[in-house]
Enzyme design. Structure first.
Site, PDB file in Angstrom:
ATOM      1  N   LYS A  46       3.784  51.275 -45.474  1.00 28.96           N
ATOM      2  CA  LYS A  46       4.487  51.417 -45.996  1.00 28.96           C
ATOM      3  C   LYS A  46       5.136  49.575 -47.154  1.00 28.96           C
ATOM      4  O   LYS A  46       4.732  49.330 -48.400  1.00 28.96           O
ATOM      5  CB  LYS A  46       5.878  51.685 -46.328  1.00 28.96           C
ATOM      6  CG  LYS A  46       6.469  53.532 -45.871  1.00 28.96           C
ATOM      7  CD  LYS A  46       7.327  54.415 -46.410  1.00 28.96           C
ATOM      8  CE  LYS A  46       8.257  53.725 -45.077  1.00 28.96           C
ATOM      9  NZ  LYS A  46       7.526  53.831 -44.301  1.00 28.96           N
ATOM     10  N   ARG A  53      15.432  58.659 -47.829  1.00 30.15           N
ATOM     11  CA  ARG A  53      15.086  58.410 -46.559  1.00 30.15           C
ATOM     12  C   ARG A  53      15.451  59.816 -45.789  1.00 30.15           C
ATOM     13  O   ARG A  53      15.026  60.752 -45.021  1.00 30.15           O
ATOM     14  CB  ARG A  53      15.592  57.702 -45.629  1.00 30.15           C
ATOM     15  CG  ARG A  53      14.983  56.928 -44.706  1.00 30.15           C
ATOM     16  CD  ARG A  53      13.676  56.025 -44.846  1.00 30.15           C
ATOM     17  NE  ARG A  53      13.366  55.593 -43.368  1.00 30.15           N
ATOM     18  CZ  ARG A  53      13.673  54.194 -42.967  1.00 30.15           C
ATOM     19  NH1 ARG A  53      12.855  53.159 -44.358  1.00 30.15           N
ATOM     20  NH2 ARG A  53      13.153  53.581 -41.822  1.00 30.15           N
ATOM     21  N   ARG A  96       2.957  44.944 -34.150  1.00 33.26           N
ATOM     22  CA  ARG A  96       3.638  44.386 -35.256  1.00 33.26           C
ATOM     23  C   ARG A  96       4.394  43.598 -34.673  1.00 33.26           C
ATOM     24  O   ARG A  96       5.053  43.273 -34.268  1.00 33.26           O
ATOM     25  CB  ARG A  96       4.038  45.606 -36.367  1.00 33.26           C
ATOM     26  CG  ARG A  96       5.445  45.411 -37.171  1.00 33.26           C
ATOM     27  CD  ARG A  96       5.788  46.166 -38.678  1.00 33.26           C
ATOM     28  NE  ARG A  96       6.626  46.638 -37.950  1.00 33.26           N
ATOM     29  CZ  ARG A  96       7.191  47.864 -38.807  1.00 33.26           C
ATOM     30  NH1 ARG A  96       6.485  47.767 -39.804  1.00 33.26           N
ATOM     31  NH2 ARG A  96       8.439  48.982 -38.314  1.00 33.26           N
ATOM     32  N   ARG A 119       9.891  43.395 -34.022  1.00 35.76           N
ATOM     33  CA  ARG A 119      11.292  44.292 -34.281  1.00 35.76           C
ATOM     34  C   ARG A 119      12.139  45.057 -33.346  1.00 35.76           C
ATOM     35  O   ARG A 119      11.313  45.497 -32.825  1.00 35.76           O
ATOM     36  CB  ARG A 119      11.001  45.435 -35.083  1.00 35.76           C
ATOM     37  CG  ARG A 119      11.263  43.932 -37.015  1.00 35.76           C
ATOM     38  CD  ARG A 119      10.883  45.117 -37.606  1.00 35.76           C
ATOM     39  NE  ARG A 119      11.646  46.519 -37.987  1.00 35.76           N
ATOM     40  CZ  ARG A 119      11.296  47.160 -38.959  1.00 35.76           C
ATOM     41  NH1 ARG A 119      10.934  47.279 -39.546  1.00 35.76           N
ATOM     42  NH2 ARG A 119      11.966  48.558 -39.074  1.00 35.76           N
ATOM     43  N   ARG A 145      11.924  56.755 -33.846  1.00 35.69           N
ATOM     44  CA  ARG A 145      12.295  57.454 -35.071  1.00 35.69           C
ATOM     45  C   ARG A 145      11.031  57.729 -35.765  1.00 35.69           C
ATOM     46  O   ARG A 145      11.645  58.251 -37.002  1.00 35.69           O
ATOM     47  CB  ARG A 145      11.630  54.900 -36.180  1.00 35.69           C
ATOM     48  CG  ARG A 145      12.768  54.469 -35.485  1.00 35.69           C
ATOM     49  CD  ARG A 145      11.929  52.752 -35.522  1.00 35.69           C
ATOM     50  NE  ARG A 145      11.574  52.489 -36.711  1.00 35.69           N
ATOM     51  CZ  ARG A 145      10.503  51.802 -36.906  1.00 35.69           C
ATOM     52  NH1 ARG A 145      10.313  51.231 -35.547  1.00 35.69           N
ATOM     53  NH2 ARG A 145      10.047  51.753 -37.835  1.00 35.69           N
TER      54      ARG A 145
HETATM   55  P1  AMP Z   1      12.254  50.306 -42.202  1.00 33.73           P
HETATM   56  O1  AMP Z   1      12.050  48.679 -42.246  1.00 33.73           O
HETATM   57  O2  AMP Z   1      12.300  50.789 -43.347  1.00 33.73           O
HETATM   58  O3  AMP Z   1      11.083  50.638 -41.339  1.00 33.73           O
HETATM   59  O4  AMP Z   1      14.116  50.443 -41.547  1.00 33.73           O
HETATM   60  C1  AMP Z   1      14.627  49.837 -40.065  1.00 33.73           C
HETATM   61  C2  AMP Z   1      15.766  50.798 -39.715  1.00 33.73           C
HETATM   62  O5  AMP Z   1      16.782  50.946 -41.158  1.00 33.73           O
HETATM   63  C3  AMP Z   1      15.522  52.682 -40.511  1.00 33.73           C
HETATM   64  O6  AMP Z   1      15.078  52.801 -38.868  1.00 33.73           O
HETATM   65  C4  AMP Z   1      17.157  52.511 -40.209  1.00 33.73           C
HETATM   66  O7  AMP Z   1      17.976  52.680 -39.131  1.00 33.73           O
HETATM   67  C5  AMP Z   1      17.966  51.595 -41.446  1.00 33.73           C
HETATM   68  N1  AMP Z   1      16.952  52.410 -42.552  1.00 33.73           N
HETATM   69  C6  AMP Z   1      16.310  51.539 -43.601  1.00 33.73           C
HETATM   70  N2  AMP Z   1      16.073  52.835 -44.954  1.00 33.73           N
HETATM   71  C7  AMP Z   1      16.692  53.484 -44.757  1.00 33.73           C
HETATM   72  C8  AMP Z   1      17.666  54.193 -45.439  1.00 33.73           C
HETATM   73  N3  AMP Z   1      17.439  54.637 -46.710  1.00 33.73           N
HETATM   74  N4  AMP Z   1      18.878  55.119 -45.178  1.00 33.73           N
HETATM   75  C9  AMP Z   1      18.606  55.467 -43.574  1.00 33.73           C
HETATM   76  N5  AMP Z   1      18.471  53.979 -42.587  1.00 33.73           N
HETATM   77  C10 AMP Z   1      17.912  53.334 -43.200  1.00 33.73           C
END
Ligand code: AMP
Length: 217
Positions: free
Chosen positions: A13, A88, A127, A160, A171
């Site tokens: 994404k 999400r 990553r 990360r 996740r």
């Molecule tokens: P990402 O970088 O999109 O993989 O997000 C990393 C982490 O941030 C996720 O595992 C969640 O803990 C939090 N996160 C990101 N976007 C959201 C969202 N829209 N709603 C809730 N938690 C989020």
């Protein structure tokens, strides 16, 4: 045009949102990047979000929705946007629709990237991300020119903490139970565009542009 990108963690994404943002002239907003920045800066919001992110579960809606809607008011209103990582869950999708409707716009298309689970786990384990500009790299498919350094800004690359195998599994579970149902939400509105997310990033982007068809002119 306003786009939402859907897909499991590791489906590309972030990479696709960056490429499409440049190609279509859209503002790219990534909820994960905004949250990680808040954590790094040690803000009140970042302190609230940190433990959820470390566990690989969703940060509560009341924290994330406000953050994204404020960012959209700041940047995405005139040019159109591409959202990566938000919404999400159903609550977030409804809150987004409501806020956009109030401003006379809406989500035009939701692009769902399909990638097999094994492939996603492989991608996430390779990553590396730039600490400064958040540019994504992958040691298997798109390594930086100099190990550990960002090609774009020279920043330090890091893995990360939530890309550890245990957290990746969590996740993916959260994705399946809370985020995957959003495909039905957008399908029912005739807005869902499903695209095969496998293969090289440039090819995937071309597939998305083709699938959006006349929408992108
Ligand atoms: P990402 O970088 O999109 O993989 O997000 C990393 C982490 O941030 C996720 O595992 C969640 O803990 C939090 N996160 C990101 N976007 C959201 C969202 N829209 N709603 C809730 N938690 C989020």
């Amino acid at each position: 045009m306003n786009l939402v990108l859907l897909g499991p963690p590791g489906s590309g994404k972030g990479t696709q949102a960056t490429l499409l943002g440049q190609r279509l002239g859209l503002v790219h907003l990534a909820s994960g990047d905004l949250l990680r920045r808040a954590v790094e800066e040690g803000t009140e919001l970042g302190r609230r979000a940190k433990s959820y992110m470390e566990r690989g579960v969703l940060v509560p809606d009341e924290v994330v929705i406000g953050l994204i809607l404020a960012a959209l008011r700041g940047e995405g209103r005139d040019r159109g946007f591409i959202l990566d990582g938000f919404p999400r869950n159903l609550e977030q999708a409804k809150a987004l629709d409501k806020a956009l409707r109030a401003g006379g716009s809406g989500v035009d298309r939701a692009v769902s990237l399909r990638v097999a689970e094994l492939e996603v786990v492989h991608r996430l384990s390779g990553r590396w991300t730039c600490r400064r500009c958040q540019a994504p790299y992958n040691i298997w498919s798109s390594p930086p020119r100099e190990p550990g350094r960002c090609d774009r800004c020279g920043g330090e690359l890091y893995q990360r903490p939530d890309d550890q195998p245990q957290t990746i599994r969590k996740r993916l579970e959260v994705y399946l139970s809370e985020t995957a149902p959003l495909a039905d939400y957008y399908r029912a509105q005739g807005k869902l565009v499903e695209v095969d997310g496998g293969g090289e990033a440039g090819e995937v982007m071309e597939r998305i542009v083709r699938a959006l068809g006349s929408y992108v002119g």
